[in-house]
Enzyme design. Structure first.
Site, PDB file in Angstrom:
ATOM      1  CD  GLU A 189      -3.013  -0.578  -0.134  1.00  0.00           C
ATOM      2  OE1 GLU A 189      -3.201   0.608  -0.415  1.00  0.00           O
ATOM      3  OE2 GLU A 189      -3.479  -1.510  -0.810  1.00  0.00           O
TER       4      GLU A 189
ATOM      5  CE1 TYR B  52      -7.507   3.072  -0.860  1.00  0.00           C
ATOM      6  CE2 TYR B  52      -5.194   3.198  -0.184  1.00  0.00           C
ATOM      7  CZ  TYR B  52      -6.195   2.603  -0.930  1.00  0.00           C
ATOM      8  OH  TYR B  52      -5.918   1.523  -1.721  1.00  0.00           O
TER       9      TYR B  52
ATOM     10  CG  ASP C  39      -7.958   4.729  -4.625  1.00  0.00           C
ATOM     11  OD1 ASP C  39      -9.114   4.434  -5.017  1.00  0.00           O
ATOM     12  OD2 ASP C  39      -6.950   4.238  -5.141  1.00  0.00           O
TER      13      ASP C  39
END
Ligand code: SF4
Length: 297
Positions: A33, A113, A131
């Site tokens: 991520e 997020y 996102d």
């Protein structure tokens, strides 16, 4: 069949196979991520395996020095993300691995997020990380907005909460949305071949041609640029860091930096500019200075 089920069925047939989709391990998911923030998937694939080889666990990464992290992160850009990842690892080693979206959000460096993504991907929690890509698909599908913006997120979350399936595949839903966003529900969407077109509130508008495709949807962030330089400052800061990294352990003289990072360097007009960039890199924890020479912090 609801549109979430249709999306999953499409994903089962057309979804991308990516290394971080094969695991539920929180460390590996977090690495992916953070790397995926501002770096394209093919490039992340190149660096992901080597990073995990070098830093296979929270503990090993937590022990890493700035120099080790900056070396391993080289090529991914935005070096601060590497150091932030190391700092998160230190916090996890101290406090334990978070067990919910809320607990992830308590860690410094983890935004809404990323917390939702970790909760969905590692714990299969019923949540949707929003996102740019997911906002585009859900805003079109559920709200009927052709070009949704962050101010629509609260409404989108509510709508997504009703829309999420009862069946527990919450880790797959965001991945499926990413893939649809990058292949079909792009800025100029291909609604005619979309598996969700019958349920999508915006498809009729796009299919009838009544939505003009804006030329520049997202105003590009105004990046700081010195005089008539070809690139924004962040590119030259990256060059300074590369220079110092390659010279390490030898220090680099500040007076040698200008011409090394920019062939058009002007010793009068650009001297303060270079100094300011070095100052910024020191403030961000990448460099240290001693007697007009710099080295990795
Ligand atoms: S039908 Fe069109 S607008 Fe709706 S989700 Fe599919 S590609 Fe996006």
């Amino acid at each position: 069949m609801g549109s979430a089920q249709k999306l999953l069925r499409w994903y089962d047939l057309h979804g991308r196979t990516l290394p971080w989709r094969k695991t539920r391990d929180p460390y590996r998911i977090l690495v992916s991520e953070i790397m995926l923030q501002q770096t394209q998937v093919p490039r992340v694939i190149l660096y992901y395996a080597s990073w995990l080889k070098k830093f296979p666990s929270w503990k090993r990464l937590a022990q890493a020095s700035n120099t080790e992290v900056i070396h391993a992160w080289a090529g991914l850009g935005y070096n601060r993300r590497g150091l932030m990842l190391r700092d998160i690892a230190r916090e996890v080693v101290e406090r334990g691995v978070p067990q919910s979206e809320e607990e992830w959000r308590e860690l410094k460096g983890i935004g809404p997020y990323t917390a939702a993504a970790l909760a969905a991907f590692t714990l299969d929690q019923r949540t949707v990380p929003i996102d740019t890509n997911i906002r585009r698909v859900l805003g079109r599908l559920l709200l009927g907005i052709p070009y949704p913006q962050p101010e629509h997120d609260a409404r989108m979350r509510e709508a997504a909460n009703d829309w999420l399936p009862k069946r527990r595949r919450y880790a797959d839903i965001p991945q499926a949305l990413f893939d649809l966003a990058t292949s079909i529900c792009t800025k100029a969407p291909s609604c005619a071949v979309c598996p969700l077109r019958e349920d999508c509130l915006t498809a009729p508008k796009f299919l009838s041609g009544s939505v003009p495709i804006p030329k520049a949807m997202i105003k590009k962030a105004i990046e700081k640029r010195h005089r008539d330089k070809s690139y924004p400052d962040r590119i030259y800061r990256g060059r300074i860091l590369k220079l110092v990294r390659e010279a390490n352990p030898r220090p680099v003289s500040i007076s040698a930096i200008g011409s090394a990072i920019d062939p058009a360097f002007d010793p009068v007009l650009d001297k303060d500019w270079v100094k300011a960039m070095v100052g910024r890199l020191m403030k961000d924890g990448f460099l240290k200075e001693k007697a007009d020479e710099i080295n990795l912090a």
